[in-house]
Design a protein around this motif. Sequence first.
Motif, PDB file in Angstrom:
ATOM      1  N   PHE A   1      56.517 -14.464  -3.250  1.00  0.00           N
ATOM      2  CA  PHE A   1      57.957 -14.234  -3.176  1.00  0.00           C
ATOM      3  C   PHE A   1      58.345 -13.796  -1.761  1.00  0.00           C
ATOM      4  CE2 PHE A   1      57.901 -13.688  -7.926  1.00  0.00           C
ATOM      5  CZ  PHE A   1      58.812 -14.693  -8.203  1.00  0.00           C
ATOM      6  N   LEU A   2      57.547 -12.913  -1.197  1.00  0.00           N
ATOM      7  CA  LEU A   2      57.808 -12.417   0.157  1.00  0.00           C
ATOM      8  C   LEU A   2      57.773 -13.563   1.168  1.00  0.00           C
ATOM      9  CD1 LEU A   2      57.991  -9.760   1.934  1.00  0.00           C
ATOM     10  CD2 LEU A   2      55.525  -9.917   2.135  1.00  0.00           C
TER      11      LEU A   2
ATOM     12  N   SER B   1      57.931 -16.854   0.690  1.00  0.00           N
ATOM     13  CA  SER B   1      58.909 -17.929   0.517  1.00  0.00           C
ATOM     14  C   SER B   1      60.284 -17.471   0.967  1.00  0.00           C
ATOM     15  CB  SER B   1      58.941 -18.379  -0.937  1.00  0.00           C
ATOM     16  OG  SER B   1      59.448 -17.345  -1.742  1.00  0.00           O
ATOM     17  N   ALA B   2      60.587 -16.168   0.784  1.00  0.00           N
ATOM     18  CA  ALA B   2      61.898 -15.677   1.186  1.00  0.00           C
ATOM     19  C   ALA B   2      62.024 -15.670   2.701  1.00  0.00           C
ATOM     20  CB  ALA B   2      62.127 -14.283   0.619  1.00  0.00           C
ATOM     21  N   PHE B   3      60.984 -15.216   3.402  1.00  0.00           N
ATOM     22  CA  PHE B   3      61.148 -15.005   4.835  1.00  0.00           C
ATOM     23  C   PHE B   3      60.706 -16.195   5.677  1.00  0.00           C
ATOM     24  CE2 PHE B   3      61.500 -10.842   3.019  1.00  0.00           C
ATOM     25  CZ  PHE B   3      62.649 -10.413   3.648  1.00  0.00           C
ATOM     26  N   LEU B   4      59.996 -17.139   5.080  1.00  0.00           N
ATOM     27  CA  LEU B   4      59.603 -18.315   5.848  1.00  0.00           C
ATOM     28  C   LEU B   4      60.832 -19.079   6.332  1.00  0.00           C
ATOM     29  CD1 LEU B   4      57.274 -20.171   6.808  1.00  0.00           C
ATOM     30  CD2 LEU B   4      57.753 -21.551   4.797  1.00  0.00           C
TER      31      LEU B   4
END
Lengths: 341, 453
Positions: free
Chosen positions: B105-106, B108-111
């Motif tokens: 989740f981390l 995919s959110a910040f990529l």
Amino acid sequence: MLFIWFWLVAVMITAYVVLDGFDLGAGILHLFIAKTDQERRIVIRTIGPVWDGNEVWLLAGGGTLYFAFPLLYASGFSGFYLPLMIVLWLLILRGIGIELRMHLEGTVWRGFFDGCFALSSILLAIFYGAALGNVVRGVPLNQEGYFFLPLWTNWRTGADPGILDWYTVIAGALALIALTIHGAHYVAVKTSGDLNLRARRVASLLWPALVLVTLVSLWATLSIRPDALTNYRKFPMLYVIPVAVALSLIAMYLHRRRNQDKGAFLASCAYLIFMLVGAAAAVYPNLLVSTTDPALNITVYNAAAGSYSLSYGLIWWISGMLLALGYFVFIYRMFRGKVAA
Amino acid sequence: MDSALLIHRLHFAFTATFHYLFPQLTMGLALLIVVLKTLALRTGNEIYNQSARFWAKIFGINFILGVVTGIPMEFEFGTNWSHFARVTGGVIGQPLVMEGVFSFFLESAFLGLFLFGEKRLSPKGHWWAAFLVFFGSWLSGYFIIVTDAWMQHPVAFQRAADGSFQVISFWGLLLNPWAILQYAHNMSGAVITGAFVMAGVGAYYLLEGKFTDHARVFVRVGVIAGFIFSALQIFPTGDLHGKYMARYQPVTTAAMEGLFKTENGAPMVILGQPDEEHQRIDNPLVVNKVLSFLIYGTSTAEVKGLNEFPKDQWPTNIPLLYYSYHIMAGLGTIFIAVMAAAAFLLWRKKLYESRWLLWIIMLCLPLPYIANTAGWMTAEIGRQPWLVYGLMRTSAGYSKYVHAGNGLFTLLGFMGLYTVLAILFLVLVNREIAHGPSAATENVNAGNPYTVA
């Protein structure tokens, strides 16, 4: 506690369907509503920064299922071997279709990636529907708790079914139509001009089909699984769920007629949520029913992991998911508004 | 060997090996991109930001291929190894779901923010996006290593009445000593890949006389990181991991080293071919007593040979294990030599003109991929014949209702699809390298999903 983990898994799967559902819907519509290269780029951009995160719900949901109910994971994943492998290939094609398109210019390359994106989205929607249909219909579990289904046998439900039979085909059609509409509402929210108008038109045209196939699937479910109403008879409160499904459909229609894109999209989210919650409420405490002998059903009781890991798991799992929700709110806020040309 | 068992092993081995070609670069590169972003913030020099943008594009292509080839891995525990999944799910289900919840989740959110959000964020904000992508990918790596380490060295479990494994200590599982050692060794290996790729592309540009300002940054950052981590790879990470392995998997150590008979003051075999039939090394080139010294710190210690163990506990493919280990260790030694020479010339300010060494650095670019793959083959072939070391045999874990025909069908499908992915990957990366780092600035808005009305 098993009850909690059952619903946590159900919530994860529902979140996946609602979130990745609009990505799939956008993909299904991609070739039909976006005519020029620029329009296609816009459709991809509407899901660009979020699709990857949406797909994580599938992984985290599958992982949660594995963690909480190892027997279900082992039995279901090996029994549905062939369709799952096909789903994996389709997920690969979709991922490269979305992400690699912008790296290469040229009509042929872009056509290739657009084709990957659209075709994989259509087939994924059908497979997901059929998968849910298989779980509701049941599979021929053996004494050890395993089974293996071919892709099709004689297209009948019964003791020796295939992945595809008349019932799961209906479920596949339901998923295809429901996710197409869901995607159309989403694209309408995120775009303006011609794309917005075409997306709205698709949603209006398909609405009667969605109502029809919802009713057909309800009839089909009750005819092959008369026991599906057991929980509903025991707890009549549950009848709220089908009522909520009907209300969502009506709200979808009214918002669409008034061209309220956001309202229609939210109604479509509600429709998907209540359909899945209704199915989960009917299935509990079974996770996978046996078509051969009810004593062989996989249930939350015989499939669960040890109680130490499940109770400790609640602490870190819930903290982790709260963090994840935080990222989602942040990303969707960064990405609010319509996508520019 | 049962043909279904063989197919399921090949299925997992093939998809895992292909998958790990991508994360080893993204994990290593993520750290180096954070270094570039930090240098940009500190010095205000735009070259560092342009360099970071160029590597972010290479990172993005690798990341997406890592994602799409990684999803099958999580499924294959259930599809191809269902009995293993069922029996051990109470333990390894935990790190696998933790990876999803805490890392995916981390990342995919910040990529997306990292790749496309530079204009929307302040320079510091964008540094944080890069840092969180780095942090998420390294965390992800830890959970996978915890899973593998538990199979190598099972801890913190009890067995239920039906034989299934259940965790009894959350922290015991997460802080398995084997996992910590393996993680250190593995992540250092990933940085070596990232460093050699960065330095190799820089060397190529310098030899071509293109993008020379950026190329010097690539070579400098790549060589310094490559030198530090090539050293860490051997000492202390490789050394400690090897000693721990000799203690808990002595039969694997004996097979890796090609030590058929127990010896006091055992030699280290540098070259030679293991001959299982005659239980010896053909054409051996050995250094006496070194193996005893490396494992026990004294040149006379006894090292147990394969003869001490029953044959049904020997790793099932001893020659392949022996070669994997020797290729890994041999390449690791070459890395140190190349990077030490490069670091020396960098210090003497002669590296950018030393064409012979730039050629060597460029040609070394593929070697860390081979070394990392060989390292994982050493770990996994060395674990055989066990799935869970000493407790559950590999032959007991596969999906017995998925017959060889169905397994081969999907294995061939993956081979075909991954061939297409490999070709696409080479086309795309080649194109980015041809465009070069200067062009990276102009393209920052093409396909940018964060451009909103």
